[in-house]
Design a protein around this motif. Structure first.
Motif, PDB file in Angstrom:
ATOM      1  N   ALA A   6      61.402  20.323 -11.164  1.00 49.97           N
ATOM      2  CA  ALA A   6      61.457  20.971 -12.364  1.00 49.97           C
ATOM      3  C   ALA A   6      60.300  22.104 -12.268  1.00 49.97           C
ATOM      4  O   ALA A   6      59.345  21.788 -11.916  1.00 49.97           O
ATOM      5  N   GLY A   7      60.769  23.378 -12.840  1.00 53.39           N
ATOM      6  CA  GLY A   7      59.675  24.029 -13.217  1.00 53.39           C
ATOM      7  C   GLY A   7      60.122  25.613 -12.775  1.00 53.39           C
ATOM      8  O   GLY A   7      61.034  25.717 -11.977  1.00 53.39           O
ATOM      9  N   GLU A   8      59.534  26.724 -13.452  1.00 53.58           N
ATOM     10  CA  GLU A   8      59.632  27.939 -12.936  1.00 53.58           C
ATOM     11  C   GLU A   8      58.590  28.536 -12.343  1.00 53.58           C
ATOM     12  O   GLU A   8      57.423  28.235 -12.424  1.00 53.58           O
ATOM     13  N   SER A   9      58.902  29.484 -11.646  1.00 55.29           N
ATOM     14  CA  SER A   9      57.680  30.179 -10.777  1.00 55.29           C
ATOM     15  C   SER A   9      56.517  30.549 -11.488  1.00 55.29           C
ATOM     16  O   SER A   9      55.305  30.368 -11.147  1.00 55.29           O
ATOM     17  N   HIS A  10      56.646  31.207 -12.603  1.00 57.59           N
ATOM     18  CA  HIS A  10      55.448  31.690 -13.499  1.00 57.59           C
ATOM     19  C   HIS A  10      55.220  30.829 -14.600  1.00 57.59           C
ATOM     20  O   HIS A  10      54.578  31.047 -15.893  1.00 57.59           O
ATOM     21  N   GLY A  11      55.981  29.473 -14.881  1.00 60.02           N
ATOM     22  CA  GLY A  11      55.679  28.579 -15.957  1.00 60.02           C
ATOM     23  C   GLY A  11      54.437  27.631 -15.689  1.00 60.02           C
ATOM     24  O   GLY A  11      53.537  27.853 -14.762  1.00 60.02           O
ATOM     25  N   ARG A  47      49.422  38.756  -2.201  1.00 53.09           N
ATOM     26  CA  ARG A  47      48.263  38.396  -2.935  1.00 53.09           C
ATOM     27  C   ARG A  47      48.506  37.236  -3.856  1.00 53.09           C
ATOM     28  O   ARG A  47      47.339  36.699  -4.407  1.00 53.09           O
ATOM     29  N   ARG A  48      49.581  37.051  -4.350  1.00 56.49           N
ATOM     30  CA  ARG A  48      49.700  35.862  -5.186  1.00 56.49           C
ATOM     31  C   ARG A  48      49.028  34.405  -4.662  1.00 56.49           C
ATOM     32  O   ARG A  48      48.799  33.695  -5.292  1.00 56.49           O
ATOM     33  N   LYS A  53      46.836  28.087  -6.648  1.00 54.59           N
ATOM     34  CA  LYS A  53      46.060  26.890  -5.948  1.00 54.59           C
ATOM     35  C   LYS A  53      46.647  25.668  -6.283  1.00 54.59           C
ATOM     36  O   LYS A  53      46.562  25.040  -7.235  1.00 54.59           O
ATOM     37  N   ASP A  54      47.560  25.545  -5.108  1.00 57.71           N
ATOM     38  CA  ASP A  54      48.410  24.420  -5.239  1.00 57.71           C
ATOM     39  C   ASP A  54      47.643  23.065  -5.248  1.00 57.71           C
ATOM     40  O   ASP A  54      47.287  22.784  -3.923  1.00 57.71           O
ATOM     41  N   LEU A  55      47.186  22.354  -6.194  1.00 61.78           N
ATOM     42  CA  LEU A  55      46.601  20.946  -6.217  1.00 61.78           C
ATOM     43  C   LEU A  55      47.361  20.110  -7.064  1.00 61.78           C
ATOM     44  O   LEU A  55      47.715  20.220  -8.094  1.00 61.78           O
ATOM     45  N   VAL A  56      47.786  18.936  -6.499  1.00 56.93           N
ATOM     46  CA  VAL A  56      48.860  17.774  -6.766  1.00 56.93           C
ATOM     47  C   VAL A  56      48.008  17.158  -7.820  1.00 56.93           C
ATOM     48  O   VAL A  56      46.969  16.499  -7.682  1.00 56.93           O
ATOM     49  N   ASP A  79      47.703  27.889 -12.739  1.00 56.91           N
ATOM     50  CA  ASP A  79      46.631  28.167 -13.450  1.00 56.91           C
ATOM     51  C   ASP A  79      46.853  29.560 -14.139  1.00 56.91           C
ATOM     52  O   ASP A  79      45.866  30.057 -15.008  1.00 56.91           O
ATOM     53  N   ASP A  80      47.549  30.036 -13.612  1.00 55.98           N
ATOM     54  CA  ASP A  80      48.080  31.680 -14.030  1.00 55.98           C
ATOM     55  C   ASP A  80      48.777  31.900 -15.066  1.00 55.98           C
ATOM     56  O   ASP A  80      49.081  32.940 -15.651  1.00 55.98           O
TER      57      ASP A  80
END
Length: 388
Positions: A6-11, A47-48, A53-56, A79-80
């Motif tokens: 679940a989740g959105e790209s900029h969510g 650049r994205r 910073k994918d940390l679980v 974080d963005d």
């Protein structure tokens, strides 16, 4: 064994819920993060990747370093999101503000227009946020759990790049551990160091032209017993499940096992794998042209599966589109800037294949807890070794 994302790209975050993992599987966040970091790398990313910073974060199902047998929840916080709160927040917004921010120009090659028509959205951001390849980070998180399970059973998975645009890696005779090591040392995840600079060059050329390129990735799975999957129903064939998983990755348009499509112009004597027997290892194939499968089941040879990724459709020189409100032609909007995501895609494919193999094992053998699964698989290996 199954999972949902679940989740959105900029969510706010991506979430993965995994059900069916055996209890007492050792897991550390560092192992999961290693897979996620690999997905973010690769020559040609935009650049994205410097923002994400994918940390679980492990939210449930793991205690003191071991799975409990209950559902595992993994979260990847964005974080963005603070910069997207007004656009992606869950609270109602002023209609005038919303209209000014609507995405109404569908991008060719994306889910924008089809999804907008299906769900009757007047703002195509409601489609592109979920259809984005960003969602594959959650699938890699699930697949990293599957890879850990497989490693505990002596099964190894490697993903690497075979081709970028018209530059092909040589078909090198390497062990699976050598493939893993070479891919990790390569900026483009290839196992052929002699072609790395050529691959980087065509990526640079595409970027300079405001264009994008695709390629071919390959996954090898070694250490499998024969007989995983089944021939008795179409939906139990393991190669079919793997093919579906590969095709579900964003931008993938083809999949093949072993010699794959080239079997169309080879004779049967040049296609099938002859069977041999050795007292120590049991039955084996002299070759592996069929990529480790016969009749929807593993043969005991390594699984070798390739997937082809099309060029990313969002370009710096965008293609023409039509505004869904005015019906006037426009240049499609730009949402991201990768000129080539094939190296990252090899990591994604590695993990979705690992998931399907692990799920097949858990389905086929008693697997409430790891020692039970290990014992069942060991007994099965011995039985098939001495079969007949």
């Amino acid at each position: 064994m199954r999972y949902l994302t679940a989740g959105e790209s900029h969510g706010k975050q991506l979430t993965t819920i995994i059900e069916g993992l055996p209890a007492q599987l050792p897991i550390s966040a560092d192992e999961l993060n290693d897979s996620l970091i690999r997905r973010q790398g690769g020559y040609g990313r935009g650049r994205r990747m410097k923002i994400e910073k994918d940390l679980v974060s492990i939210m449930s199902g793991i205690r003191h370093g071991y799975t409990l047998g209950s559902p595992v929840t993994l979260a990847l916080t964005n974080d963005d999101f603070k910069n997207w709160q007004d656009i992606m927040g869950e609270e109602p917004v002023d209609p005038d503000t919303h209209i000014r921010r609507q995405v109404t120009k569908p991008r060719p090659g994306h889910a924008d227009l089809n999804g907008g028509m299906k769900y009757n959205h007047d703002d195509l951001r409601n489609v592109l946020e979920r259809s984005s390849a960003r969602e594959t980070a959650a699938r890699v998180a699930a697949g990293s759990m599957a890879k850990k399970l497989l490693s505990e059973l002596g099964i190894t998975v490697a993903g690497y790049v075979r081709q970028i645009y018209d530059v092909q890696a040589a078909n090198l005779d390497l062990t699976i551990d050598e493939k893993i090591e070479r891919a990790r040392q390569s900026e483009v995840n290839t196992i052929d160091p002699h072609q790395e600079e050529s691959m980087k060059r065509v990526i640079d050329q595409a970027k300079q032209a405001g264009d994008s390129i695709g390629g071919v990735v390959e996954v090898t799975v070694d250490g499998l017993p024969p007989g995983l999957g089944s021939y008795v129903q179409y939906d139990r064939k393991l190669d079919g499940k793997i093919a579906a998983a590969v095709m579900s990755i964003n931008a993938f348009k083809g999949v093949e096992f072993g010699i794959g499509f080239s079997a169309a112009h080879t004779r049967g004597s040049e296609t099938h794998d002859e069977i041999a027997y050795d007292e120590d290892q049991g039955y084996y194939r002299k070759t592996n042209r069929l990529g480790g499968f016969e009749g929807g089941m593993t043969t005991g040879m390594p699984i070798v599966v390739k997937g082809v990724m099309k060029p990313i459709p969002t370009l710096y020189k965008p293609l023409e589109s039509v505004d869904i409100h005015s019906k006037e032609p426009f240049k499609a909007s730009i949402e991201r800037s990768d000129s080539c995501a094939v190296p990252a895609a090899s990591v994604v494919m590695e993990h979705v294949v690992a998931w399907e193999v692990a799920a097949a094992i858990v389905e086929q053998f008693p697997s409430d807890y790891m020692e039970q699964l290990k014992a069942a698989l060991t007994d099965y290996r011995e039985r098939v070794r001495t079969f007949g």
